[in-house]
Design a protein around this motif. Structure first.
Motif, PDB file in Angstrom:
ATOM      1  N   ALA A  77      27.100 -35.872 -12.260  1.00  0.00           N
ATOM      2  CA  ALA A  77      26.441 -37.292 -12.539  1.00  0.00           C
ATOM      3  C   ALA A  77      27.226 -38.006 -13.839  1.00  0.00           C
ATOM      4  CB  ALA A  77      25.175 -36.927 -13.374  1.00  0.00           C
ATOM      5  N   ASP A  78      28.281 -37.231 -14.160  1.00  0.00           N
ATOM      6  CA  ASP A  78      29.417 -38.019 -15.127  1.00  0.00           C
ATOM      7  C   ASP A  78      28.585 -38.576 -16.383  1.00  0.00           C
ATOM      8  OD1 ASP A  78      31.667 -37.370 -13.767  1.00  0.00           O
ATOM      9  OD2 ASP A  78      31.732 -39.464 -12.658  1.00  0.00           O
ATOM     10  N   VAL A 128      11.066 -26.298  -9.657  1.00  0.00           N
ATOM     11  CA  VAL A 128      12.097 -27.358  -9.662  1.00  0.00           C
ATOM     12  C   VAL A 128      12.006 -28.404  -8.711  1.00  0.00           C
ATOM     13  CG1 VAL A 128      14.702 -27.684  -9.580  1.00  0.00           C
ATOM     14  CG2 VAL A 128      13.988 -25.556 -10.878  1.00  0.00           C
ATOM     15  N   TYR A 129      12.076 -29.593  -8.974  1.00  0.00           N
ATOM     16  CA  TYR A 129      11.948 -30.475  -7.811  1.00  0.00           C
ATOM     17  C   TYR A 129      13.361 -31.081  -7.849  1.00  0.00           C
ATOM     18  CZ  TYR A 129       7.111 -30.857  -8.522  1.00  0.00           C
ATOM     19  OH  TYR A 129       5.662 -30.621  -8.756  1.00  0.00           O
ATOM     20  N   ALA A 130      14.170 -30.702  -6.763  1.00  0.00           N
ATOM     21  CA  ALA A 130      15.573 -30.937  -6.638  1.00  0.00           C
ATOM     22  C   ALA A 130      15.858 -32.290  -5.761  1.00  0.00           C
ATOM     23  CB  ALA A 130      16.089 -29.940  -5.885  1.00  0.00           C
ATOM     24  N   VAL A 131      16.512 -33.244  -6.666  1.00  0.00           N
ATOM     25  CA  VAL A 131      16.752 -34.510  -6.046  1.00  0.00           C
ATOM     26  C   VAL A 131      18.098 -34.713  -5.285  1.00  0.00           C
ATOM     27  CG1 VAL A 131      16.846 -36.864  -6.694  1.00  0.00           C
ATOM     28  CG2 VAL A 131      15.391 -35.678  -7.763  1.00  0.00           C
ATOM     29  N   ASP A 132      17.991 -34.898  -4.108  1.00  0.00           N
ATOM     30  CA  ASP A 132      19.266 -35.732  -3.368  1.00  0.00           C
ATOM     31  C   ASP A 132      19.288 -37.059  -3.604  1.00  0.00           C
ATOM     32  OD1 ASP A 132      21.262 -36.314  -1.794  1.00  0.00           O
ATOM     33  OD2 ASP A 132      20.164 -35.690  -0.102  1.00  0.00           O
ATOM     34  N   PRO A 133      20.053 -37.488  -4.563  1.00  0.00           N
ATOM     35  CA  PRO A 133      20.147 -38.715  -4.938  1.00  0.00           C
ATOM     36  C   PRO A 133      20.888 -39.830  -3.988  1.00  0.00           C
ATOM     37  CG  PRO A 133      21.946 -37.825  -6.256  1.00  0.00           C
ATOM     38  CD  PRO A 133      21.298 -36.556  -5.427  1.00  0.00           C
ATOM     39  N   LEU A 134      21.486 -39.279  -3.053  1.00  0.00           N
ATOM     40  CA  LEU A 134      22.254 -39.973  -2.033  1.00  0.00           C
ATOM     41  C   LEU A 134      23.481 -40.870  -2.893  1.00  0.00           C
ATOM     42  CD1 LEU A 134      19.360 -41.090   0.245  1.00  0.00           C
ATOM     43  CD2 LEU A 134      20.750 -39.065   0.463  1.00  0.00           C
ATOM     44  N   THR A 135      23.925 -40.274  -3.713  1.00  0.00           N
ATOM     45  CA  THR A 135      24.912 -40.935  -4.870  1.00  0.00           C
ATOM     46  C   THR A 135      25.582 -39.803  -5.480  1.00  0.00           C
ATOM     47  OG1 THR A 135      25.182 -42.648  -6.257  1.00  0.00           O
ATOM     48  CG2 THR A 135      23.294 -41.410  -6.583  1.00  0.00           C
ATOM     49  N   ALA A 136      26.385 -40.451  -6.377  1.00  0.00           N
ATOM     50  CA  ALA A 136      27.178 -39.354  -7.266  1.00  0.00           C
ATOM     51  C   ALA A 136      27.661 -40.177  -8.367  1.00  0.00           C
ATOM     52  CB  ALA A 136      28.409 -38.620  -6.641  1.00  0.00           C
ATOM     53  N   THR A 137      28.512 -39.736  -9.523  1.00  0.00           N
ATOM     54  CA  THR A 137      28.983 -40.247 -10.510  1.00  0.00           C
ATOM     55  C   THR A 137      27.746 -40.964 -11.284  1.00  0.00           C
ATOM     56  OG1 THR A 137      30.868 -41.376 -11.578  1.00  0.00           O
ATOM     57  CG2 THR A 137      30.102 -42.025  -9.221  1.00  0.00           C
TER      58      THR A 137
END
Length: 300
Positions: A12-13, A122-131
């Protein structure tokens, strides 16, 4: 008292000061620097600007960075630490499933920790993004938490706006994309010789896609502004410009964006894990839009 906690891996930087000020739990990835057969191990947990700059200077000097995904054991350790600290619910962010399968590992580790600590979810989020896109969503989750929303409500909100996180990624050199299999060796050679700058986006599946090619960085910056105008900022007015040791270019783009939108973007430097794949000298823009990725591509 917060109803839940926000957590993210280092893709996530998010800088240390920000994480601490927002109360975001953090787990770092690792990377390796290779040159002339020698390996140097590193951890994506830099605390000073000089550390980021030194990393990119090494890459420019011929060190080749390699990254490793956050493994199952590291997730177990991270979630166990949270559970033992008394956390009952967490919204956790990881890198896009379009780039790595970390979300699968995260989900399994969370389930295994819950088996030992039944009150921990835990609600694990796949954000479909990065950084910084991933970091933007983590920050919005912290906003939701601070407003008194539940973990489930926050998770549903974040999942609903993932497609509105837009990116324009402009590598300075096609070499690193070639090494990652994103462009062919021939395209990389001609593109570098002709000063071609590809504009890369995250598509609807969270994968990187070359959308177009621009002649030079200034033309690429102009196209980024046009993309923002085609997919205007949402009410949150969130714009982040991230670079890989190209602060002057990032500031130039920030000035253009502010001139056209009236919003002053945040400028930051990319961490080593994601930066390994785009190489030094890149400038990228991320913003939360009123339009989805599909809607933006349709009007370009």
């Amino acid at each position: 008292m917060a109803l839940f906690e926000v957590s993210s891996d280092s893709t996530a930087d998010l800088k240390k000061e920000y994480r601490e000020s927002r109360g975001i739990w953090f787990v770092p990835l690792t990377f390796t620097m290779e040159k002339d057969g020698r390996l140097e191990e590193g951890v994506d947990a830099f605390e000073k600007e000089e550390e980021y700059v030194a990393f990119y200077e090494k890459v420019a000097q011929g060190y080749f960075p390699r990254t490793a995904k956050l493994n199952y054991e590291a997730h177990i350790e991270h979630f166990t630490k949270m559970a033992e600290a008394g956390v009952k619910e967490a919204v956790h962010f990881t890198i896009s499933s379009g780039l790595a399968n970390t979300i699968t590992i995260t989900t399994q580790a969370a389930a295994d920790v819950k088996a030992k600590y039944p009150d921990f979810t835990v609600y694990a989020v796949d954000p479909l993004t990065a950084t910084v896109g991933q970091g933007m969503l983590a920050g919005l989750a912290a906003d939701c938490r601070d407003k008194g929303m539940t973990a489930k409500e926050t998770y549903q909100y974040i999942m609903g706006i993932r497609q509105n996180v837009q990116h324009c990624i402009i590598p300075n050199d096609l070499f690193y994309l070639k090494k990652g299999g994103r462009v062919s060796a021939v395209s990389a050679a001609f593109g570098t010789m002709l000063n071609i700058k590809p504009m890369i986006i995250f598509d609807e599946a969270g994968k990187l896609k070359v959308l177009e090619k621009c002649k030079g960085m200034k033309k690429a910056f102009s196209r980024i502004v046009e993309h923002i105008q085609a997919a205007p900022l949402s009410e949150e007015n969130r714009v982040v410009i991230v670079h890989t040791n190209n602060e002057s270019g990032a500031r130039e783009l920030a000035a253009l964006v502010q001139e056209k939108t009236g919003v002053q973007p945040e400028v930051t430097i990319m961490g080593p894990v994601i930066g390994s794949h785009v190489g030094p000298g890149s400038v990228s823009c991320c913003w939360l839009s009123k339009k989805t990725r599909e809607e933006l591509v349709a009007v370009l």
